[in-house]
Design a protein around this motif. Structure first.
Motif, PDB file in Angstrom:
ATOM      1  N   LYS A 105       0.865  -1.187   0.000  1.00  0.00           N
ATOM      2  CA  LYS A 105       0.000   0.000   0.000  1.00  0.00           C
ATOM      3  C   LYS A 105       0.899   1.234   0.000  1.00  0.00           C
ATOM      4  O   LYS A 105       1.515   1.559   1.021  1.00  0.00           O
ATOM      5  N   VAL A 106       0.962   1.931  -1.134  1.00  0.00           N
ATOM      6  CA  VAL A 106       1.934   3.015  -1.289  1.00  0.00           C
ATOM      7  C   VAL A 106       1.304   4.368  -1.622  1.00  0.00           C
ATOM      8  O   VAL A 106       1.918   5.412  -1.411  1.00  0.00           O
ATOM      9  N   GLY A 107       0.079   4.377  -2.175  1.00  0.00           N
ATOM     10  CA  GLY A 107      -0.522   5.616  -2.646  1.00  0.00           C
ATOM     11  C   GLY A 107      -0.599   5.613  -4.167  1.00  0.00           C
ATOM     12  O   GLY A 107      -0.378   4.590  -4.816  1.00  0.00           O
ATOM     13  N   PHE A 108      -0.866   6.769  -4.739  1.00  0.00           N
ATOM     14  CA  PHE A 108      -1.146   6.902  -6.166  1.00  0.00           C
ATOM     15  C   PHE A 108      -0.066   7.762  -6.817  1.00  0.00           C
ATOM     16  O   PHE A 108      -0.058   8.991  -6.656  1.00  0.00           O
ATOM     17  N   SER A 109       0.849   7.131  -7.548  1.00  0.00           N
ATOM     18  CA  SER A 109       2.017   7.843  -8.087  1.00  0.00           C
ATOM     19  C   SER A 109       1.638   8.987  -9.024  1.00  0.00           C
ATOM     20  O   SER A 109       2.360   9.985  -9.129  1.00  0.00           O
ATOM     21  N   LYS A 110       0.499   8.867  -9.673  1.00  0.00           N
ATOM     22  CA  LYS A 110       0.058   9.883 -10.635  1.00  0.00           C
ATOM     23  C   LYS A 110      -0.136  11.256  -9.971  1.00  0.00           C
ATOM     24  O   LYS A 110      -0.065  12.288 -10.626  1.00  0.00           O
ATOM     25  N   PHE A 111      -0.390  11.249  -8.652  1.00  0.00           N
ATOM     26  CA  PHE A 111      -0.636  12.499  -7.936  1.00  0.00           C
ATOM     27  C   PHE A 111       0.633  13.239  -7.523  1.00  0.00           C
ATOM     28  O   PHE A 111       0.567  14.403  -7.140  1.00  0.00           O
ATOM     29  N   ASP A 112       1.783  12.588  -7.562  1.00  0.00           N
ATOM     30  CA  ASP A 112       3.013  13.240  -7.103  1.00  0.00           C
ATOM     31  C   ASP A 112       3.276  14.566  -7.814  1.00  0.00           C
ATOM     32  O   ASP A 112       3.577  15.579  -7.159  1.00  0.00           O
ATOM     33  N   PRO A 113       3.169  14.612  -9.159  1.00  0.00           N
ATOM     34  CA  PRO A 113       3.415  15.896  -9.832  1.00  0.00           C
ATOM     35  C   PRO A 113       2.401  16.976  -9.458  1.00  0.00           C
ATOM     36  O   PRO A 113       2.718  18.168  -9.508  1.00  0.00           O
ATOM     37  N   ILE A 114       1.183  16.579  -9.090  1.00  0.00           N
ATOM     38  CA  ILE A 114       0.167  17.550  -8.691  1.00  0.00           C
ATOM     39  C   ILE A 114       0.554  18.204  -7.373  1.00  0.00           C
ATOM     40  O   ILE A 114       0.530  19.432  -7.234  1.00  0.00           O
ATOM     41  N   ILE A 115       0.935  17.388  -6.410  1.00  0.00           N
ATOM     42  CA  ILE A 115       1.318  17.898  -5.095  1.00  0.00           C
ATOM     43  C   ILE A 115       2.589  18.739  -5.193  1.00  0.00           C
ATOM     44  O   ILE A 115       2.755  19.730  -4.479  1.00  0.00           O
ATOM     45  N   ASN A 116       3.483  18.352  -6.093  1.00  0.00           N
ATOM     46  CA  ASN A 116       4.773  19.036  -6.207  1.00  0.00           C
ATOM     47  C   ASN A 116       4.790  20.133  -7.263  1.00  0.00           C
ATOM     48  O   ASN A 116       5.852  20.703  -7.553  1.00  0.00           O
ATOM     49  N   SER A 117       3.624  20.453  -7.854  1.00  0.00           N
ATOM     50  CA  SER A 117       3.574  21.477  -8.897  1.00  0.00           C
ATOM     51  C   SER A 117       3.640  22.880  -8.279  1.00  0.00           C
ATOM     52  O   SER A 117       3.350  23.071  -7.091  1.00  0.00           O
ATOM     53  N   SER A 118       4.000  23.846  -9.100  1.00  0.00           N
ATOM     54  CA  SER A 118       4.134  25.225  -8.633  1.00  0.00           C
ATOM     55  C   SER A 118       3.179  26.141  -9.396  1.00  0.00           C
ATOM     56  O   SER A 118       2.571  25.743 -10.394  1.00  0.00           O
ATOM     57  N   LYS A 119       3.056  27.373  -8.945  1.00  0.00           N
ATOM     58  CA  LYS A 119       2.243  28.369  -9.659  1.00  0.00           C
ATOM     59  C   LYS A 119       2.801  28.620 -11.061  1.00  0.00           C
ATOM     60  O   LYS A 119       2.053  28.881 -11.995  1.00  0.00           O
ATOM     61  N   ASP A 171       4.161  26.407 -12.999  1.00  0.00           N
ATOM     62  CA  ASP A 171       3.703  25.315 -13.869  1.00  0.00           C
ATOM     63  C   ASP A 171       2.303  25.600 -14.395  1.00  0.00           C
ATOM     64  O   ASP A 171       2.007  25.358 -15.570  1.00  0.00           O
ATOM     65  N   LYS A 172       1.446  26.092 -13.521  1.00  0.00           N
ATOM     66  CA  LYS A 172       0.078  26.451 -13.925  1.00  0.00           C
ATOM     67  C   LYS A 172       0.092  27.558 -14.970  1.00  0.00           C
ATOM     68  O   LYS A 172      -0.617  27.504 -15.965  1.00  0.00           O
ATOM     69  N   LYS A 173       0.918  28.560 -14.716  1.00  0.00           N
ATOM     70  CA  LYS A 173       0.948  29.722 -15.619  1.00  0.00           C
ATOM     71  C   LYS A 173       1.362  29.319 -17.033  1.00  0.00           C
ATOM     72  O   LYS A 173       0.847  29.852 -18.028  1.00  0.00           O
ATOM     73  N   ILE A 174       2.268  28.358 -17.132  1.00  0.00           N
ATOM     74  CA  ILE A 174       2.711  27.886 -18.447  1.00  0.00           C
ATOM     75  C   ILE A 174       1.534  27.365 -19.253  1.00  0.00           C
ATOM     76  O   ILE A 174       1.385  27.678 -20.442  1.00  0.00           O
ATOM     77  N   LEU A 175       0.665  26.585 -18.598  1.00  0.00           N
ATOM     78  CA  LEU A 175      -0.498  26.028 -19.298  1.00  0.00           C
ATOM     79  C   LEU A 175      -1.540  27.098 -19.601  1.00  0.00           C
ATOM     80  O   LEU A 175      -2.147  27.097 -20.675  1.00  0.00           O
ATOM     81  N   PHE A 176      -1.757  28.002 -18.660  1.00  0.00           N
ATOM     82  CA  PHE A 176      -2.710  29.094 -18.900  1.00  0.00           C
ATOM     83  C   PHE A 176      -2.276  29.917 -20.113  1.00  0.00           C
ATOM     84  O   PHE A 176      -3.091  30.278 -20.961  1.00  0.00           O
ATOM     85  N   ASP A 177      -0.976  30.172 -20.194  1.00  0.00           N
ATOM     86  CA  ASP A 177      -0.450  30.965 -21.314  1.00  0.00           C
ATOM     87  C   ASP A 177      -0.501  30.175 -22.620  1.00  0.00           C
ATOM     88  O   ASP A 177      -0.862  30.715 -23.675  1.00  0.00           O
ATOM     89  N   LYS A 178      -0.168  28.886 -22.543  1.00  0.00           N
ATOM     90  CA  LYS A 178      -0.119  28.045 -23.745  1.00  0.00           C
ATOM     91  C   LYS A 178      -1.470  27.994 -24.445  1.00  0.00           C
ATOM     92  O   LYS A 178      -1.560  28.057 -25.672  1.00  0.00           O
ATOM     93  N   TYR A 179      -2.544  27.857 -23.654  1.00  0.00           N
ATOM     94  CA  TYR A 179      -3.880  27.716 -24.241  1.00  0.00           C
ATOM     95  C   TYR A 179      -4.721  28.994 -24.111  1.00  0.00           C
ATOM     96  O   TYR A 179      -5.931  28.955 -24.296  1.00  0.00           O
ATOM     97  N   LYS A 180      -4.034  30.088 -23.793  1.00  0.00           N
ATOM     98  CA  LYS A 180      -4.688  31.408 -23.740  1.00  0.00           C
ATOM     99  C   LYS A 180      -5.934  31.385 -22.845  1.00  0.00           C
ATOM    100  O   LYS A 180      -6.994  31.899 -23.204  1.00  0.00           O
ATOM    101  N   LEU A 181      -5.798  30.793 -21.680  1.00  0.00           N
ATOM    102  CA  LEU A 181      -6.890  30.737 -20.703  1.00  0.00           C
ATOM    103  C   LEU A 181      -6.856  31.985 -19.843  1.00  0.00           C
ATOM    104  O   LEU A 181      -5.787  32.527 -19.549  1.00  0.00           O
ATOM    105  N   ASP A 182      -8.017  32.413 -19.431  1.00  0.00           N
ATOM    106  CA  ASP A 182      -8.131  33.593 -18.574  1.00  0.00           C
ATOM    107  C   ASP A 182      -7.921  33.166 -17.116  1.00  0.00           C
ATOM    108  O   ASP A 182      -8.756  32.443 -16.558  1.00  0.00           O
TER     109      ASP A 182
END
Length: 348
Positions: free
Chosen positions: A133-147, A149-160
């Motif tokens: 029983k170890v947890g869900f590896s897919k979530f590691d990048p979510i917990i370790n992501s930064s603002k 990282d978010k901004k890169i995607l917002f800018d890439k897809y021109k999100l408000d």
């Protein structure tokens, strides 16, 4: 150590990448073995994008050069391998129990939370020593992501960045895509709408009507249809506020992050499913039913709109239930799951 990761389908990458990065960090050799059967060009693109060392073909699994091999599909021939074999499902504990018999032919069976651990222990008491029983590896990048990282995607897809973001992540079958209205983005003109199709929607001709629906939605300025190249749902789980889905296990992943999910329970079915309704019952895993109370279950398009608008206004409505089920489904969400898996394999 030399570690192999066998990738049968592109959507295994988000589960493997956080784990392989830890092995690489500690100086071990990591090689991705990619299936030649299908999606080979797409998987090669992903491997190159992530600067991975890779080989094509299951023949490499039998070259006796690996110390450990990770699988996310029930590869029965794993029982013949000399390497340490590790299995993890490509979804959380709500996935079909058809994968459970894999415990018989792998050395280690990774589970996320207590729900799956207890179920497997009851089904296979003789193999309890294989469970971890170890947890869900897919979530590691979510917990370790930064603002950033978010901004890169917002800018890439021109999100408000000042608007709420709705993520529609349907599966390919049974899917609610065809039942959604052509004017769906118009109903939420004050929101960013991201649509993440399943890769089979892009790759199989039988789902071309789904793509036609997306083409209509893409004409709206607030709607972005993510391309096939965006194989990884994880970054979009991070930046989205609400998810709409149907039968994808991703909706439970999103809810486990304590975010509202609307589950569409109305589908466009093949003729054989209308003639034989029991086929649908067999296809949809019954074990999901226990957890649907953490979702808003919409049985019509009108209810989808209603529940989405409610979630935008009061996202905390089902928060207590989501938090209660989160650890049960996904185990400890702390960003260190891949480290635990690394230590487990190293000690074995």
């Amino acid at each position: 150590m030399r570690i192999y990761f066998y990738v049968a389908y592109p959507y295994y990458f988000p589960h493997f990448l956080p784990i392989s990065s830890v092995f690489s960090k500690y100086g071990h050799e990591v090689i991705y073995i990619l299936s030649e059967a299908q999606n080979s060009s797409n998987m090669e693109m992903i491997a190159k994008e992530n600067q991975l060392t890779y080989l094509f073909g299951t023949i490499h699994l039998f070259d006796q050069k690996a110390d450990a091999i990770f699988f996310a599909n029930p590869f029965e021939e794993a029982a013949k391998l000399d390497a340490l074999t590790i299995f993890l499902e490509h979804g959380i504990g709500t996935k079909s129990t058809s994968f459970y018999h894999a415990i018989e032919y792998f050395d280690i069976y990774l589970v996320e939370g207590i729900q799956k651990y207890e179920r497997l222990k009851t089904l296979y008491p003789q193999y309890e020593n294989k469970l971890a029983k170890v947890g869900f590896s897919k979530f590691d990048p979510i917990i370790n992501s930064s603002k950033a990282d978010k901004k890169i995607l917002f800018d890439k897809y021109k999100l408000d960045p000042n608007k709420k973001t709705i993520l529609y992540a349907p599966t390919f079958f049974p899917s609610s895509i065809e039942k959604m209205h052509d004017s769906f983005p118009e109903a939420f003109s004050d929101c960013n709408i991201l649509v993440k199709p399943h890769y089979l929607t892009y790759e199989r001709k039988k789902y071309k009507k789904q793509l036609k629906k997306f083409q209509k939605w893409e004409k709206y300025s607030n709607c972005t249809i993510l391309p096939l190249s965006e194989y990884n749902l994880v970054p979009f789980l991070t930046l989205s506020d609400i998810m709409i889905s149907d039968e994808s296990s991703a909706m439970f992943e999103f809810a486990a992050l304590n975010k509202p999910v609307i589950s569409n329970r109305y589908f466009k079915l093949r003729l054989s499913y209308y003639l034989m309704p029991k086929k649908l019952t067999k296809r949809i895993d019954k074990s999901k039913e226990y957890y649907r109370s953490i979702l808003d279950n919409a049985h019509t398009y009108k209810e989808t709109l209603q529940y989405t608008k409610e979630a935008l206004q009061t996202p905390q409505k089902l928060e207590a239930k989501r938090l209660a089920f989160s650890q049960d489904l996904c185990g400890k969400i702390d960003g260190n799951v891949s480290e635990r898996i690394y230590n487990l394999v190293k000690n074995r």
